[in-house]
Write a protein that holds these residues in place. Structure first.
Motif, PDB file in Angstrom:
ATOM      1  N   ILE A   3       0.870  -1.228   0.032  1.00  0.00           N
ATOM      2  CA  ILE A   3       0.022   0.141   0.126  1.00  0.00           C
ATOM      3  C   ILE A   3       0.825   1.283   0.116  1.00  0.00           C
ATOM      4  O   ILE A   3       0.742   1.994  -0.675  1.00  0.00           O
ATOM      5  CB  ILE A   3      -1.100   0.140   1.171  1.00  0.00           C
ATOM      6  N   VAL A   4       1.777   1.283   1.094  1.00  0.00           N
ATOM      7  CA  VAL A   4       2.531   2.374   1.227  1.00  0.00           C
ATOM      8  C   VAL A   4       3.886   2.242   2.040  1.00  0.00           C
ATOM      9  O   VAL A   4       4.044   1.197   2.719  1.00  0.00           O
ATOM     10  CB  VAL A   4       1.796   3.714   2.111  1.00  0.00           C
ATOM     11  N   PHE A   5       5.020   2.859   1.573  1.00  0.00           N
ATOM     12  CA  PHE A   5       6.225   2.919   2.113  1.00  0.00           C
ATOM     13  C   PHE A   5       6.434   4.231   3.153  1.00  0.00           C
ATOM     14  O   PHE A   5       6.124   5.445   2.315  1.00  0.00           O
ATOM     15  CB  PHE A   5       7.608   2.661   1.360  1.00  0.00           C
ATOM     16  N   THR A   6       6.638   4.106   4.154  1.00  0.00           N
ATOM     17  CA  THR A   6       6.683   5.393   5.110  1.00  0.00           C
ATOM     18  C   THR A   6       8.049   5.551   5.823  1.00  0.00           C
ATOM     19  O   THR A   6       8.669   4.395   6.058  1.00  0.00           O
ATOM     20  CB  THR A   6       5.695   5.423   6.140  1.00  0.00           C
ATOM     21  N   THR A   7       8.545   6.630   5.974  1.00  0.00           N
ATOM     22  CA  THR A   7       9.683   6.932   6.878  1.00  0.00           C
ATOM     23  C   THR A   7       8.942   7.975   7.835  1.00  0.00           C
ATOM     24  O   THR A   7       8.006   8.686   7.616  1.00  0.00           O
ATOM     25  CB  THR A   7      10.708   7.301   6.172  1.00  0.00           C
ATOM     26  N   THR A   8      10.125   8.485   8.562  1.00  0.00           N
ATOM     27  CA  THR A   8       9.865   9.678   9.246  1.00  0.00           C
ATOM     28  C   THR A   8       9.703  10.964   8.865  1.00  0.00           C
ATOM     29  O   THR A   8       9.444  12.235   9.225  1.00  0.00           O
ATOM     30  CB  THR A   8      10.793   9.766  10.611  1.00  0.00           C
ATOM     31  N   THR A   9      10.170  10.882   7.458  1.00  0.00           N
ATOM     32  CA  THR A   9      10.087  12.261   6.632  1.00  0.00           C
ATOM     33  C   THR A   9       9.270  12.059   5.353  1.00  0.00           C
ATOM     34  O   THR A   9       9.638  11.542   4.526  1.00  0.00           O
ATOM     35  CB  THR A   9      11.802  12.608   6.187  1.00  0.00           C
ATOM     36  N   PRO A  10       8.049  12.591   5.567  1.00  0.00           N
ATOM     37  CA  PRO A  10       6.981  12.608   4.417  1.00  0.00           C
ATOM     38  C   PRO A  10       7.658  13.304   3.273  1.00  0.00           C
ATOM     39  O   PRO A  10       8.487  14.216   3.425  1.00  0.00           O
ATOM     40  CB  PRO A  10       5.858  13.128   5.070  1.00  0.00           C
ATOM     41  N   PRO A  11       7.053  13.288   1.955  1.00  0.00           N
ATOM     42  CA  PRO A  11       5.865  12.416   1.945  1.00  0.00           C
ATOM     43  C   PRO A  11       6.124  11.120   1.728  1.00  0.00           C
ATOM     44  O   PRO A  11       7.182  10.626   1.500  1.00  0.00           O
ATOM     45  CB  PRO A  11       5.338  13.170   0.449  1.00  0.00           C
ATOM     46  N   HIS A  12       4.943  10.101   2.236  1.00  0.00           N
ATOM     47  CA  HIS A  12       4.980   8.751   2.090  1.00  0.00           C
ATOM     48  C   HIS A  12       4.925   8.253   0.728  1.00  0.00           C
ATOM     49  O   HIS A  12       4.291   9.047  -0.101  1.00  0.00           O
ATOM     50  CB  HIS A  12       4.019   8.275   3.112  1.00  0.00           C
ATOM     51  N   LYS A  13       5.332   7.122   0.263  1.00  0.00           N
ATOM     52  CA  LYS A  13       5.342   6.782  -1.198  1.00  0.00           C
ATOM     53  C   LYS A  13       4.106   5.584  -1.127  1.00  0.00           C
ATOM     54  O   LYS A  13       4.205   4.379  -0.846  1.00  0.00           O
ATOM     55  CB  LYS A  13       6.699   6.094  -1.512  1.00  0.00           C
ATOM     56  N   TYR A  14       3.212   6.038  -1.950  1.00  0.00           N
ATOM     57  CA  TYR A  14       1.901   5.083  -2.152  1.00  0.00           C
ATOM     58  C   TYR A  14       1.958   4.465  -3.415  1.00  0.00           C
ATOM     59  O   TYR A  14       2.512   5.042  -4.604  1.00  0.00           O
ATOM     60  CB  TYR A  14       0.649   5.875  -2.305  1.00  0.00           C
ATOM     61  N   GLU A  15       1.671   3.209  -3.408  1.00  0.00           N
ATOM     62  CA  GLU A  15       1.760   2.474  -4.615  1.00  0.00           C
ATOM     63  C   GLU A  15       0.473   2.781  -5.623  1.00  0.00           C
ATOM     64  O   GLU A  15      -0.532   3.264  -5.035  1.00  0.00           O
ATOM     65  CB  GLU A  15       1.783   0.829  -4.394  1.00  0.00           C
ATOM     66  N   GLN A  16       0.757   2.384  -6.980  1.00  0.00           N
ATOM     67  CA  GLN A  16      -0.610   2.572  -7.784  1.00  0.00           C
ATOM     68  C   GLN A  16      -1.880   1.769  -7.211  1.00  0.00           C
ATOM     69  O   GLN A  16      -1.621   0.794  -6.838  1.00  0.00           O
ATOM     70  CB  GLN A  16      -0.177   2.287  -9.015  1.00  0.00           C
ATOM     71  N   GLY A  17      -2.642   2.299  -7.198  1.00  0.00           N
ATOM     72  CA  GLY A  17      -4.188   1.965  -6.927  1.00  0.00           C
ATOM     73  C   GLY A  17      -4.522   2.196  -5.384  1.00  0.00           C
ATOM     74  O   GLY A  17      -5.644   1.797  -4.913  1.00  0.00           O
ATOM     75  N   PHE A  18      -3.642   3.044  -4.626  1.00  0.00           N
ATOM     76  CA  PHE A  18      -3.838   3.019  -3.321  1.00  0.00           C
ATOM     77  C   PHE A  18      -3.768   4.690  -3.169  1.00  0.00           C
ATOM     78  O   PHE A  18      -2.841   5.274  -3.745  1.00  0.00           O
ATOM     79  CB  PHE A  18      -2.897   2.544  -2.500  1.00  0.00           C
ATOM     80  N   ASP A  19      -4.559   5.352  -2.347  1.00  0.00           N
ATOM     81  CA  ASP A  19      -4.186   6.812  -2.231  1.00  0.00           C
ATOM     82  C   ASP A  19      -4.540   7.284  -0.677  1.00  0.00           C
ATOM     83  O   ASP A  19      -4.999   6.333   0.169  1.00  0.00           O
ATOM     84  CB  ASP A  19      -5.363   7.442  -3.080  1.00  0.00           C
ATOM     85  N   LYS A  20      -3.729   8.361  -0.402  1.00  0.00           N
ATOM     86  CA  LYS A  20      -3.581   8.700   0.930  1.00  0.00           C
ATOM     87  C   LYS A  20      -4.996   9.214   1.678  1.00  0.00           C
ATOM     88  O   LYS A  20      -4.974   9.326   2.772  1.00  0.00           O
ATOM     89  CB  LYS A  20      -2.674   9.917   1.131  1.00  0.00           C
ATOM     90  N   GLU A  21      -5.949   9.627   0.723  1.00  0.00           N
ATOM     91  CA  GLU A  21      -7.191   9.620   1.424  1.00  0.00           C
ATOM     92  C   GLU A  21      -7.870   8.354   1.871  1.00  0.00           C
ATOM     93  O   GLU A  21      -8.668   8.457   2.978  1.00  0.00           O
ATOM     94  CB  GLU A  21      -8.161  10.653   0.372  1.00  0.00           C
ATOM     95  N   LYS A  22      -7.914   7.467   0.982  1.00  0.00           N
ATOM     96  CA  LYS A  22      -8.483   6.104   1.579  1.00  0.00           C
ATOM     97  C   LYS A  22      -7.609   5.454   2.581  1.00  0.00           C
ATOM     98  O   LYS A  22      -8.043   4.849   3.708  1.00  0.00           O
ATOM     99  CB  LYS A  22      -8.749   5.384   0.323  1.00  0.00           C
ATOM    100  N   PHE A  23      -6.284   5.523   2.471  1.00  0.00           N
ATOM    101  CA  PHE A  23      -5.492   4.720   3.485  1.00  0.00           C
ATOM    102  C   PHE A  23      -4.359   5.898   3.910  1.00  0.00           C
ATOM    103  O   PHE A  23      -3.139   5.553   3.611  1.00  0.00           O
ATOM    104  CB  PHE A  23      -4.526   3.736   2.655  1.00  0.00           C
ATOM    105  N   PRO A  24      -4.685   6.791   4.786  1.00  0.00           N
ATOM    106  CA  PRO A  24      -3.720   7.566   5.384  1.00  0.00           C
ATOM    107  C   PRO A  24      -2.795   6.991   6.320  1.00  0.00           C
ATOM    108  O   PRO A  24      -3.220   6.233   7.114  1.00  0.00           O
ATOM    109  CB  PRO A  24      -4.617   8.644   6.162  1.00  0.00           C
TER     110      PRO A  24
END
Length: 118
Positions: free
Chosen positions: A61-82
């Motif tokens: 879905i997403v790769f996160t670190t302590t420094t945004p922005p997070h990297k969302y994969e195609q088909g997933f968005d930050k509004e649905k999967f914050p």
């Protein structure tokens, strides 16, 4: 009529030093919030969130670190999967406006940062 949405949440790591909520039920339309934390050192600040729906392969879905922005994969968005990642050892993923088709396995994995050249 409201339906219960089952979100099974599993947290993965290479040991028993990751804390998780193993099972989560929400009413359709509500948000499902999943937390992940670990007791590894601060070099494990990379966090990956995966989804596996019934009969399908696991998807990042997403790769996160302590420094945004997070990297969302195609088909997933930050509004649905914050996703949130405020420090090296904790993070969270929310599934907003849950629907029956969101029911599945959600995995958290942590990784150590490395500056080593390949």
């Amino acid at each position: 009529m409201e339906q219960l949405v089952q979100v099974i949440y599993i947290c993965l790591s290479d040991g028993s030093d990751v804390n998780q909520t193993p099972l989560l039920w929400v009413i359709e339309g509500q948000s499902a919030n999943m937390s992940c934390s670990h007791t590894k050192d601060a070099t494990y600040f990379q966090m990956y969130w995966y989804q596996q729906l019934p009969g399908q392969n696991m998807k990042l879905i997403v790769f996160t670190t302590t420094t945004p922005p997070h990297k969302y994969e195609q088909g997933f968005d930050k509004e649905k999967f914050p996703a949130k990642k405020k420090d090296a050892q904790t993070g969270s993923l929310t599934v907003n406006n849950s629907k029956p088709e969101d029911s599945g396995l959600y995995f958290c994995a942590v990784s150590k940062h490395s500056d080593a050249a390949d």
